[in-house]
Write an enzyme that holds these catalytic residues in place. Sequence first.
Site, PDB file in Angstrom:
ATOM      1  N   SER A 118       0.821  -1.203   0.000  1.00 35.06           N
ATOM      2  CA  SER A 118       0.000   0.000   0.000  1.00 35.06           C
ATOM      3  C   SER A 118       0.857   1.256   0.000  1.00 35.06           C
ATOM      4  O   SER A 118       1.899   1.329   0.670  1.00 35.06           O
ATOM      5  CB  SER A 118      -0.951  -0.039   1.203  1.00 35.06           C
ATOM      6  OG  SER A 118      -0.756   1.075   2.036  1.00 35.06           O
ATOM      7  N   LYS A 119       0.406   2.222  -0.790  1.00 29.33           N
ATOM      8  CA  LYS A 119       1.138   3.471  -0.941  1.00 29.33           C
ATOM      9  C   LYS A 119       1.268   4.172   0.413  1.00 29.33           C
ATOM     10  O   LYS A 119       2.283   4.776   0.729  1.00 29.33           O
ATOM     11  CB  LYS A 119       0.354   4.332  -1.930  1.00 29.33           C
ATOM     12  CG  LYS A 119       1.029   5.606  -2.337  1.00 29.33           C
ATOM     13  CD  LYS A 119       0.249   6.241  -3.469  1.00 29.33           C
ATOM     14  CE  LYS A 119       0.764   7.616  -3.800  1.00 29.33           C
ATOM     15  NZ  LYS A 119       0.013   8.258  -4.862  1.00 29.33           N
ATOM     16  N   ARG A 120       0.213   4.061   1.181  1.00 27.79           N
ATOM     17  CA  ARG A 120       0.169   4.788   2.442  1.00 27.79           C
ATOM     18  C   ARG A 120       1.040   4.106   3.510  1.00 27.79           C
ATOM     19  O   ARG A 120       1.760   4.757   4.249  1.00 27.79           O
ATOM     20  CB  ARG A 120      -1.290   4.851   2.909  1.00 27.79           C
ATOM     21  CG  ARG A 120      -1.627   5.974   3.844  1.00 27.79           C
ATOM     22  CD  ARG A 120      -3.137   6.115   3.971  1.00 27.79           C
ATOM     23  NE  ARG A 120      -3.809   4.819   4.068  1.00 27.79           N
ATOM     24  CZ  ARG A 120      -3.938   4.109   5.183  1.00 27.79           C
ATOM     25  NH1 ARG A 120      -3.449   4.573   6.305  1.00 27.79           N
ATOM     26  NH2 ARG A 120      -4.577   2.953   5.180  1.00 27.79           N
ATOM     27  N   LYS A 121       0.973   2.784   3.546  1.00 27.23           N
ATOM     28  CA  LYS A 121       1.648   2.085   4.652  1.00 27.23           C
ATOM     29  C   LYS A 121       3.068   1.645   4.355  1.00 27.23           C
ATOM     30  O   LYS A 121       3.844   1.435   5.279  1.00 27.23           O
ATOM     31  CB  LYS A 121       0.841   0.818   5.004  1.00 27.23           C
ATOM     32  CG  LYS A 121      -0.530   1.090   5.576  1.00 27.23           C
ATOM     33  CD  LYS A 121      -1.098  -0.206   6.167  1.00 27.23           C
ATOM     34  CE  LYS A 121      -2.594  -0.243   6.064  1.00 27.23           C
ATOM     35  NZ  LYS A 121      -3.145  -1.584   6.046  1.00 27.23           N
ATOM     36  N   LEU A 126       7.058   0.526  -1.425  1.00 29.21           N
ATOM     37  CA  LEU A 126       6.303   0.441  -2.680  1.00 29.21           C
ATOM     38  C   LEU A 126       6.823   1.450  -3.702  1.00 29.21           C
ATOM     39  O   LEU A 126       6.795   1.215  -4.899  1.00 29.21           O
ATOM     40  CB  LEU A 126       4.807   0.685  -2.417  1.00 29.21           C
ATOM     41  CG  LEU A 126       3.903   0.600  -3.654  1.00 29.21           C
ATOM     42  CD1 LEU A 126       3.980  -0.776  -4.292  1.00 29.21           C
ATOM     43  CD2 LEU A 126       2.461   0.902  -3.287  1.00 29.21           C
TER      44      LEU A 126
END
Length: 544
Positions: free
Chosen positions: A293-296, A300
């Site tokens: 995930s981009k956020r976590k 990535l």
Amino acid sequence: MDFQKLAERLLPGDYPPPEQFEAQYPPRGLAPSAAVTRLAPSPTGFIHLGNLFVAIANERIAHQSGGVLYLRIEDTDLKRKVDGAVEAVIEALRYFDIRFDEGAEIDGPNAYGPYYQRARAPIYRAYAKDLIARGRAYPCFCTEEDLARLRERQTAEKQVTGYYGRYARCRDLTEEEIDAALAAGKPYVIRLRSQGDPAVKHIFRDEIKGEITVPENDQDVVILKSDGIPTYHFAHAIDDHLMRTTLVVRGEEWLASLPIHLELFDVLGFRRPKYGHNCSLMKMDGESRRKLSKRKDPELSLAFYRREGYHPRAVKVYMLTLLNSDFEEWYGKHPESPLTEFPFRIGKMSRSGALFDLNKLNDISKNELSRLSVEEMADFLRQWAQAFGSPEQQAYFADEEKLSRVLALCMGIGGKKRRKDFITAAQTLNEIAYFYAVPAQRDAYRVDDVTRDAVLDAFAATYDHADDAQVWFSKVKIIAADLGFAAEMRDFKADPSAYRGSVADVAEVLRIAFTGRANSPDLWSILQILGEDVVRARLRAAHA
Ligand code: GLU
């Protein structure tokens, strides 16, 4: 309904007929086995591991087959455009040695351009006009609110949502209704008049997933938005055809749209390319697998690998390991070969989510860095330091001879076995920092302060920088014995209770004093590189 007239009304003026584009962008004249592949990112500025994953596959397949890899920029969605994003894609992929043969900002023959979708607007409109004229596309005047209401109704009726069949209100507007709406200046989009029936299912051969069942499309998808700009569905079909793409390898998030794309290729009269839908990269999160995930997950982003200074070859080796299950075995047998010699095959790609594990990449990185020569390592570190290093780190490169000695020692060059201490450029430069400054941190001493000082004092009293390794170590042994530690390991092992510890404990005190670390390469060699003045200064500092 006079569709010809409608087409003229909606898109007035001369648009070239499809045949003209066919002539302008003829088949490429490559061998039948040569694959034409592409990367088609949206210029959002965020390039991620999934892009690299697909890029490596496309690049290998194109170049291994004597084909072409091109770069197309899918910038129809202006809201997402970020300045410098195209250069960033090219830059990021070049770091991993992915080179395009043609495309946006690429110095190539570029006969199939333009490669920015925004610059291709007249082409999309020409095809849209042709579809309208053939009764295969129509204007839709529904507003956002109309569509929201439709969605609500379909949800309440437990029907598939979307604009299709009996729900497609504008599909069968009369000429008068269209005239009235146009005269009233109502904004409109152009929709495909779908002919499909989702109850009819076809077997489709996906190059990665194998045989899958795909229903026909019945959604009257938007092909031109109200500003005349095409949707991804429409634009990519036209581009992939006119750019003579033979194989589309893309993320599996597009699988759901495949029925739309197949219908578009058919209605446009294009031969379909082959498709390979690549599985998403997953990672373990506790006990369960999830998508990166981009956020976590900072890992990535491709920028992460640059910033940390992962060697591009290590990342590539890991990606290839994930992409083709027999790569690891091949690499074990051909560690010295260029990676391009590995026979990459799309059919060997994983059908379900590949598991990405940073620890595994770190292991591969250690291995890759341990195989570099001192010169290669110094070059790699220098390039990273110039872009990302601190001024202190940049200063390491002023004395090349010293740096070479440091690296040769830390990499174990000339020793029995190469050391594998280094993972990334950032970590390596931290790791060797003690050669350039008093260690900022120290591992904990295992002995008490009084013993520590006694060892340091005794060492200072007998230290002679001219001693060779043997003489030096015999002095350490004497210090050990004087303080009640076993001078020989075997004596200690034979009767541990007779001693306070062994010479290893004494050496560890010195190691921590000089390097800050309980583990390091050969200490005598380190002191030789540090030089006598620094050795004496550190002894004083360690004491304080
Ligand atoms: N512009 C699409 C994306 O960035 C490309 C998908 C494709 O490769 O066709 O996801």
